[in-house]
Design an enzyme around this catalytic site. Sequence first.
Site, PDB file in Angstrom:
ATOM      1  N   GLU A  95      23.361  45.144 -12.535  1.00  0.00           N
ATOM      2  CA  GLU A  95      23.150  45.812 -13.784  1.00  0.00           C
ATOM      3  C   GLU A  95      23.999  45.456 -14.819  1.00  0.00           C
ATOM      4  OE1 GLU A  95      21.228  49.697 -13.853  1.00  0.00           O
ATOM      5  OE2 GLU A  95      19.639  48.941 -12.648  1.00  0.00           O
ATOM      6  N   CYS A 103      10.992  49.647  -4.327  1.00  0.00           N
ATOM      7  CA  CYS A 103      12.020  50.300  -4.332  1.00  0.00           C
ATOM      8  C   CYS A 103      12.725  50.316  -2.926  1.00  0.00           C
ATOM      9  CB  CYS A 103      12.187  51.495  -5.015  1.00  0.00           C
ATOM     10  SG  CYS A 103      13.688  52.471  -4.957  1.00  0.00           S
ATOM     11  N   ASP A 124       9.616  51.871  -9.085  1.00  0.00           N
ATOM     12  CA  ASP A 124      10.988  51.750  -8.671  1.00  0.00           C
ATOM     13  C   ASP A 124      11.941  52.643  -9.436  1.00  0.00           C
ATOM     14  OD1 ASP A 124      13.217  50.284  -7.563  1.00  0.00           O
ATOM     15  OD2 ASP A 124      13.754  49.562  -9.547  1.00  0.00           O
ATOM     16  N   SER A 125      13.109  52.915  -8.823  1.00  0.00           N
ATOM     17  CA  SER A 125      14.018  53.904  -9.549  1.00  0.00           C
ATOM     18  C   SER A 125      14.514  53.289 -10.868  1.00  0.00           C
ATOM     19  CB  SER A 125      15.139  54.262  -8.587  1.00  0.00           C
ATOM     20  OG  SER A 125      15.965  52.931  -8.258  1.00  0.00           O
ATOM     21  N   TYR A 174      19.029  55.486  -7.328  1.00  0.00           N
ATOM     22  CA  TYR A 174      18.594  56.608  -6.022  1.00  0.00           C
ATOM     23  C   TYR A 174      19.368  56.346  -4.850  1.00  0.00           C
ATOM     24  CZ  TYR A 174      14.168  58.009  -8.139  1.00  0.00           C
ATOM     25  OH  TYR A 174      13.126  58.493  -9.225  1.00  0.00           O
ATOM     26  N   HIS A 180      17.232  44.931  -6.468  1.00  0.00           N
ATOM     27  CA  HIS A 180      18.088  44.173  -7.285  1.00  0.00           C
ATOM     28  C   HIS A 180      18.752  42.958  -6.931  1.00  0.00           C
ATOM     29  CE1 HIS A 180      18.451  48.417  -9.510  1.00  0.00           C
ATOM     30  NE2 HIS A 180      19.065  47.502 -10.363  1.00  0.00           N
ATOM     31  N   CYS A 193      17.056  45.620  -1.011  1.00  0.00           N
ATOM     32  CA  CYS A 193      16.980  46.297  -2.229  1.00  0.00           C
ATOM     33  C   CYS A 193      16.523  45.418  -3.419  1.00  0.00           C
ATOM     34  CB  CYS A 193      18.609  46.531  -2.679  1.00  0.00           C
ATOM     35  SG  CYS A 193      18.559  47.318  -4.331  1.00  0.00           S
TER      36      CYS A 193
END
Lengths: 283, 283
Positions: free
Chosen positions: B152, B73, B10-11, B42, B188, B186
Site C-alpha cells: 500500500e 479477500c 474485500d477489506s 483485517y 495484495h 492475499c
Amino acid sequence: MDQRPIGVFDSGVGGLTTVRELKRLLPGEDIIYFGDTGRVPYGSRSRETIIKYARQDVAFLRTFDLKAIVIACGTVSTTALDLLREENPIPVLGVVEPAARAAAKATRSGVIGLIGTQATIRSGAYERVISAANPTAKVMAKACPLFVPLVENGRVEPGDIVIETVVKEYLSPLKDAGVDTLVLGCTHYPLLERVIGAFMGPDVTLINAGAEGARATCQTLRQSDALANRAAGVSRYFVSDSTADFSRLAAIFLREDVTGQVQQVEIGAEILNHRLGIRNDTP
Amino acid sequence: MDQRPIGVFDSGVGGLTTVRELKRLLPGEDIIYFGDTGRVPYGSRSRETIIKYARQDVAFLRTFDLKAIVIACGTVSTTALDLLREENPIPVLGVVEPAARAAAKATRSGVIGLIGTQATIRSGAYERVISAANPTAKVMAKACPLFVPLVENGRVEPGDIVIETVVKEYLSPLKDAGVDTLVLGCTHYPLLERVIGAFMGPDVTLINAGAEGARATCQTLRQSDALANRAAGVSRYFVSDSTADFSRLAAIFLREDVTGQVQQVEIGAEILNHRLGIRNDTP
C-alpha cells in the site's frame, strides 16, 4: 484532590508510551485506557473517519466517571482535539500543544522537524502551535506511513536494514534542511528513538510527544489540585479486538505484563450514542 | 442468463486484483464492489473481529439484488467463508478452494508454499483443501504481515532494498524447503509477483489466489447458466472511508481510473442488522 481515574485513549497500543510516563510521574493515579485495536491504524484514514471514530472512543471512555481524558494518539490529537474539547465537559488533553511548545523552546537554529502519520502532517496542527510560540521558527514536516507497521512488527533495532533504510529515506530531507529539533509526533515513534537518534546525530533534540503529553497532564492536574491521594493506583485496559494480541504488544510498549487487566469491549456508534445522547454525524 | 450484478468484497483495495481478472474474463457483468477501507487491514485482527466485520460487509452488499458474492479477500475467505455461506441464500465464492486446488494440481515435488496474512495462516484453511485434493502434498505456510503495508506504500519494485529484504526474510524458509509451488494467499500479493518470482526463481509456480477466485466464479456462473447477456457491464465501487484515497490506490490495483464511480457508505452493525434481520453476535 480528585480520586477519579484519568482516561487515556489511543487508536491502538502506541498510547501506552504515554501511560508509561504517566505512571512514572503519577504512580498514585488510577488509569482507564482504551485502545481501538479493532480499527487501528487511524493515521492513514480520512479526517471524517478519524473524527467519527474518536467521538465513539471518547464516548466509551466517558461511560466511566473520569477527571480528565488524555488523547495519547498523535493522529486524533491533531485532527479532532478541539471538537472533543467542545463536546466534553471534562478536561481533554492532547499531545500536540505540549510537544509543539517544547520544540519551539528547544530549537536554537529555528528549524524544527516534525514526523507523524499522514493525518497528523495533513492537519497542520503542530505548525499552528509552534508559530504562535516562536513566530520565526520554520517547521519541516514529513509523513512516515511505514513507521507504525514496522514498529508493530518489531522492526525497531539498530542494524535492521529495513527500518534503517526507511528512516534514512523519510528523514534525509529533514537532516539536510538542518533541523536541530525533531518532534516524534506519533506515540509509536519513541520505540524508534535509538534508530532515529543515531541517524539524526547527537546534536538533534528528539521531542517525544507522548511523554510531553503525560508531563502536561501531570502539571494540569497539579495546578487544579486534582491529583489523587493514594500510594499506588490501578490501571485497567480496554480494547476493541482480542486481549491476547494487546497484552503481547503492551509488553513491548509499556514494559509491563498486563495480562488479566485487559478487557474486550464493543465500540458501536449507535449503542453508545443512544446511551450518552451524543450525535454521531460528522460535521 | 442472469443480468443481476456480482458482488465483490474485500477489506480494502486488494480485491481489485480479483475484479480486474473478473472484468477480463466476463466483460459483460455488472459488478458491485465493497472495500471496507475504514477498517482495513483485517489480516492482523482476531478471528471474532474478522467474522463480525465480514458479516456487516456482506449485509451491506446484500442491500443490492446480487446473483453471487465473491469474497476477494484472503483473510475473510479463510476465516469466515463457511459461516457466510450458511447465512446467505445466494452463492458465496471465496479464493481458497480454487487456489488450493490449483496448487495441489501444479506441484510436482509435493511441497507447496503458502503465504498470507496472520489470520489466513492461523486458519489452516488452505491445508485442509490441499490435503483433500492431494493427500501426500506437504504445505509450508508463512505469515507475511509486512507485505500489505509495504504494497500500500508502493514498495513493489525490484531493486527496492526494503521489499527485497522482507521478501527474502519471509520466503527463505520456503525456498530452502524446496517448494515448487507458492500460493499468494492475499489479494495484495500479486503486486509483488515480480519481486517474489525473482527471489523464488523460475522453477517455482506462483498461484494468484485472487485470479483463481475470479476464474472459479466465471466457471460457476457459466455452469449454472447465470452469465449476463450484454456487451459491457458497469462497475460501482463502495468504500467505508474517503473515496479519493481509494481512487488513488485503485489506479495501481485495477490499472483503471475509477473516479466518479466510487461512493462512501456507512457500515454499522446495528443499522444493517435492523434492516436485514441478521443477528450480529459472534458465535
